[in-house]
Scaffold this motif. Structure first.
Motif, PDB file in Angstrom:
ATOM      1  N   VAL A   1     -19.443  39.360 105.048  1.00  0.00           N
ATOM      2  CA  VAL A   1     -20.261  38.658 104.067  1.00  0.00           C
ATOM      3  C   VAL A   1     -21.269  39.636 103.468  1.00  0.00           C
ATOM      4  O   VAL A   1     -22.064  40.236 104.192  1.00  0.00           O
ATOM      5  CB  VAL A   1     -20.993  37.460 104.705  1.00  0.00           C
ATOM      6  CG1 VAL A   1     -21.848  36.747 103.654  1.00  0.00           C
ATOM      7  CG2 VAL A   1     -19.992  36.497 105.321  1.00  0.00           C
ATOM      8  N   SER A   2     -21.239  39.793 102.168  1.00  0.00           N
ATOM      9  CA  SER A   2     -22.130  40.742 101.499  1.00  0.00           C
ATOM     10  C   SER A   2     -23.582  40.279 101.586  1.00  0.00           C
ATOM     11  O   SER A   2     -23.877  39.100 101.350  1.00  0.00           O
ATOM     12  CB  SER A   2     -21.740  40.884 100.029  1.00  0.00           C
ATOM     13  OG  SER A   2     -22.739  41.592  99.318  1.00  0.00           O
TER      14      SER A   2
ATOM     15  N   ALA B   1     -28.905  34.654 111.359  1.00  0.00           N
ATOM     16  CA  ALA B   1     -27.929  34.954 110.316  1.00  0.00           C
ATOM     17  C   ALA B   1     -27.905  36.449 110.007  1.00  0.00           C
ATOM     18  O   ALA B   1     -26.837  37.048 109.848  1.00  0.00           O
ATOM     19  CB  ALA B   1     -28.251  34.155 109.055  1.00  0.00           C
ATOM     20  N   LEU B   2     -29.072  37.059 109.924  1.00  0.00           N
ATOM     21  CA  LEU B   2     -29.148  38.498 109.702  1.00  0.00           C
ATOM     22  C   LEU B   2     -28.464  39.258 110.830  1.00  0.00           C
ATOM     23  O   LEU B   2     -27.752  40.238 110.602  1.00  0.00           O
ATOM     24  CB  LEU B   2     -30.614  38.938 109.581  1.00  0.00           C
ATOM     25  CG  LEU B   2     -31.364  38.495 108.325  1.00  0.00           C
ATOM     26  CD1 LEU B   2     -32.841  38.832 108.446  1.00  0.00           C
ATOM     27  CD2 LEU B   2     -30.780  39.162 107.077  1.00  0.00           C
ATOM     28  N   GLU B   3     -28.680  38.780 112.049  1.00  0.00           N
ATOM     29  CA  GLU B   3     -28.124  39.473 113.209  1.00  0.00           C
ATOM     30  C   GLU B   3     -26.601  39.373 113.247  1.00  0.00           C
ATOM     31  O   GLU B   3     -25.907  40.382 113.439  1.00  0.00           O
ATOM     32  CB  GLU B   3     -28.710  38.890 114.495  1.00  0.00           C
ATOM     33  CG  GLU B   3     -28.218  39.573 115.757  1.00  0.00           C
ATOM     34  CD  GLU B   3     -28.830  39.015 117.018  1.00  0.00           C
ATOM     35  OE1 GLU B   3     -28.406  39.408 118.109  1.00  0.00           O
ATOM     36  OE2 GLU B   3     -29.742  38.156 116.900  1.00  0.00           O
ATOM     37  N   VAL B   4     -26.052  38.181 113.062  1.00  0.00           N
ATOM     38  CA  VAL B   4     -24.603  38.035 113.185  1.00  0.00           C
ATOM     39  C   VAL B   4     -23.870  38.719 112.041  1.00  0.00           C
ATOM     40  O   VAL B   4     -22.717  39.131 112.189  1.00  0.00           O
ATOM     41  CB  VAL B   4     -24.171  36.548 113.282  1.00  0.00           C
ATOM     42  CG1 VAL B   4     -24.799  35.885 114.477  1.00  0.00           C
ATOM     43  CG2 VAL B   4     -24.465  35.791 111.999  1.00  0.00           C
TER      44      VAL B   4
ATOM     45  N   ILE C   1     -27.010  42.610 109.227  1.00  0.00           N
ATOM     46  CA  ILE C   1     -27.865  42.994 108.107  1.00  0.00           C
ATOM     47  C   ILE C   1     -29.227  43.356 108.676  1.00  0.00           C
ATOM     48  O   ILE C   1     -29.835  42.573 109.406  1.00  0.00           O
ATOM     49  CB  ILE C   1     -27.982  41.844 107.088  1.00  0.00           C
ATOM     50  CG1 ILE C   1     -26.595  41.488 106.537  1.00  0.00           C
ATOM     51  CG2 ILE C   1     -28.928  42.221 105.960  1.00  0.00           C
ATOM     52  CD1 ILE C   1     -26.585  40.253 105.662  1.00  0.00           C
ATOM     53  N   SER C   2     -29.732  44.533 108.330  1.00  0.00           N
ATOM     54  CA  SER C   2     -30.959  45.030 108.951  1.00  0.00           C
ATOM     55  C   SER C   2     -32.218  44.390 108.389  1.00  0.00           C
ATOM     56  O   SER C   2     -33.219  44.274 109.077  1.00  0.00           O
ATOM     57  CB  SER C   2     -31.056  46.556 108.790  1.00  0.00           C
ATOM     58  OG  SER C   2     -31.031  46.906 107.414  1.00  0.00           O
ATOM     59  N   ALA C   3     -32.191  43.961 107.118  1.00  0.00           N
ATOM     60  CA  ALA C   3     -33.400  43.386 106.516  1.00  0.00           C
ATOM     61  C   ALA C   3     -33.015  42.558 105.296  1.00  0.00           C
ATOM     62  O   ALA C   3     -31.908  42.661 104.769  1.00  0.00           O
ATOM     63  CB  ALA C   3     -34.382  44.489 106.118  1.00  0.00           C
TER      64      ALA C   3
ATOM     65  N   PHE D   1     -24.573  29.261  94.062  1.00  0.00           N
ATOM     66  CA  PHE D   1     -25.599  30.289  94.228  1.00  0.00           C
ATOM     67  C   PHE D   1     -25.464  30.958  95.598  1.00  0.00           C
ATOM     68  O   PHE D   1     -26.262  30.727  96.499  1.00  0.00           O
ATOM     69  CB  PHE D   1     -26.997  29.690  94.062  1.00  0.00           C
ATOM     70  CG  PHE D   1     -27.274  29.202  92.667  1.00  0.00           C
ATOM     71  CD1 PHE D   1     -27.687  30.068  91.665  1.00  0.00           C
ATOM     72  CD2 PHE D   1     -27.095  27.861  92.358  1.00  0.00           C
ATOM     73  CE1 PHE D   1     -27.928  29.609  90.384  1.00  0.00           C
ATOM     74  CE2 PHE D   1     -27.337  27.394  91.078  1.00  0.00           C
ATOM     75  CZ  PHE D   1     -27.748  28.265  90.077  1.00  0.00           C
ATOM     76  N   GLY D   2     -24.433  31.776  95.764  1.00  0.00           N
ATOM     77  CA  GLY D   2     -24.296  32.534  96.988  1.00  0.00           C
ATOM     78  C   GLY D   2     -23.627  31.768  98.113  1.00  0.00           C
ATOM     79  O   GLY D   2     -23.010  30.710  97.928  1.00  0.00           O
ATOM     80  N   LEU D   3     -23.788  32.318  99.328  1.00  0.00           N
ATOM     81  CA  LEU D   3     -23.197  31.770 100.540  1.00  0.00           C
ATOM     82  C   LEU D   3     -24.268  31.666 101.618  1.00  0.00           C
ATOM     83  O   LEU D   3     -25.306  32.315 101.526  1.00  0.00           O
ATOM     84  CB  LEU D   3     -22.073  32.691 101.051  1.00  0.00           C
ATOM     85  CG  LEU D   3     -20.899  32.941 100.118  1.00  0.00           C
ATOM     86  CD1 LEU D   3     -20.102  34.154 100.590  1.00  0.00           C
ATOM     87  CD2 LEU D   3     -20.002  31.706 100.029  1.00  0.00           C
ATOM     88  N   THR D   4     -24.015  30.865 102.624  1.00  0.00           N
ATOM     89  CA  THR D   4     -24.939  30.798 103.748  1.00  0.00           C
ATOM     90  C   THR D   4     -24.161  30.490 105.022  1.00  0.00           C
ATOM     91  O   THR D   4     -22.974  30.154 104.983  1.00  0.00           O
ATOM     92  CB  THR D   4     -26.046  29.749 103.521  1.00  0.00           C
ATOM     93  OG1 THR D   4     -27.107  29.974 104.460  1.00  0.00           O
ATOM     94  CG2 THR D   4     -25.524  28.329 103.681  1.00  0.00           C
ATOM     95  N   LEU D   5     -24.835  30.624 106.156  1.00  0.00           N
ATOM     96  CA  LEU D   5     -24.255  30.231 107.437  1.00  0.00           C
ATOM     97  C   LEU D   5     -24.801  28.858 107.803  1.00  0.00           C
ATOM     98  O   LEU D   5     -26.021  28.659 107.820  1.00  0.00           O
ATOM     99  CB  LEU D   5     -24.598  31.241 108.531  1.00  0.00           C
ATOM    100  CG  LEU D   5     -24.116  32.680 108.324  1.00  0.00           C
ATOM    101  CD1 LEU D   5     -24.339  33.496 109.600  1.00  0.00           C
ATOM    102  CD2 LEU D   5     -22.677  32.733 107.904  1.00  0.00           C
TER     103      LEU D   5
END
Length: 312
Positions: A190-191, A208-211, A214-216, A238-242
């Protein structure tokens, strides 16, 4: 005369709000009454606790020490009261905290089950982010809280209640572009430019950042204050989410354009737990509550797995 519990409560309120007016409103007394109690407390302790400035107050060094001890004393008093209220199980009064990404989904089912056990139970629920719930637990203002692990605060015990897996959520057209990745999709694919997150402070955003490795956060961030807001955004393209499984039943009902896709095994997840103070006594009530929460969470997660085909 000795310092009273009322004075300790007034002093803690004053320290936390930073002003006599705000503190008086918090403890439901007049400002002169609160000021009088603080002065009496200083007289009885024989030291100045508060520097009275034109627009605020500042604790003296002695006041800072007294604040730590006051919080500890009030927490012990609340725990003493708790041991009496809940000594026969889930009865009396229960102060429960829940994080915002769990409360609107788990509470409706759980509260129905709690009421079915005892209609006389006086239940007080506070919805707040993890750090505030942990602080309230530490101070004895909550008996227990539902949150995601890990919780690093010493002196707390966590009883797991559910493994809440994440699915990829977006508009029908966006999810369709991942069709060739069905059963092989990894969170790291996931970008970061497509991933929408909750506002900072929500543990779900950090997870979400961790899985997704993504560092920041990006400079341009459409972070939202609620999961429902996020779902509304991504369902419109408008994008994607978990999206956690526990939220799927509610969020898909209100967002007909929302599409979901499961990740390949092992699916990313969070562990939800009932957290309480380690020193809590007569914990039969906690066992009862954890059982109710597990049953409610299992029902929601079962519905979610029926709604989305699991990855192979």
């Amino acid at each position: 005369m000795d310092v009273t519990l009322k004075q300790l409560r007034y002093f803690v309120a004053l320290a936390e709000t930073g002003g006599f007016g705000l503190a008086a409103a918090q403890v439901h007394v007049t400002q002169p009454a609160l000021s009088t109690q603080i002065r009496e407390m200083e007289d009885r302790l024989g030291t100045k606790l508060v520097e009275r400035l034109p627009r605020e107050i500042r604790l003296t060094r002695a006041g800072q020490d007294v604040l730590v001890r006051s919080r500890r004393i009030l927490a012990e008093v609340e725990e003493l009261a708790q041991s009496t209220r809940l000594k026969e199980g889930l009865r009396g009064r229960l102060n429960l905290g829940v994080i915002p990404t769990v409360a609107p989904y788990l509470l409706p089912l759980a509260l129905t089950r709690i009421r079915a056990r005892d209609l006389t139970l006086e239940l007080r629920v506070r919805e707040a982010q993890t750090d505030r719930l942990v602080e309230a637990l530490r101070l004895g203002r909550l008996d227990a809280a539902v949150m995601a692990l890990p919780v690093s605060e010493p002196g707390l015990r966590a009883d797991p209640i559910a493994t809440d897996r994440f699915v990829l959520a977006g508009s029908i057209s966006r999810i369709a572009t991942w069709a060739d990745r069905a059963e092989r999709l990894r969170p790291t694919e996931v970008s970061p430019d497509q991933l929408l997150l909750l506002d900072e402070g929500h543990c779900l955003a950090d997870q979400a950042l961790e899985v997704c490795a993504i560092s920041a956060r990006r400079q341009v961030d459409l972070g939202a204050s609620s999961l429902s807001t996020l779902v509304g955004l991504v369902s419109e393209g408008f994008g994607l989410t978990l999206l956690p499984e526990i939220a799927i039943r509610t969020e898909t009902a209100s967002a007909p354009r929302l599409a979901l896709m499961r990740f390949a095994a092992p699916e990313p997840s969070r562990t939800l737990a009932l957290v309480r103070r380690q020193s809590s006594v007569d914990a039969a009530w906690a066992d009862d509550l954890a059982e109710i929460l597990r049953d409610a969470a299992a029902e929601l997660i079962g519905m979610a797995r029926d709604r989305t085909a699991p990855a192979a």
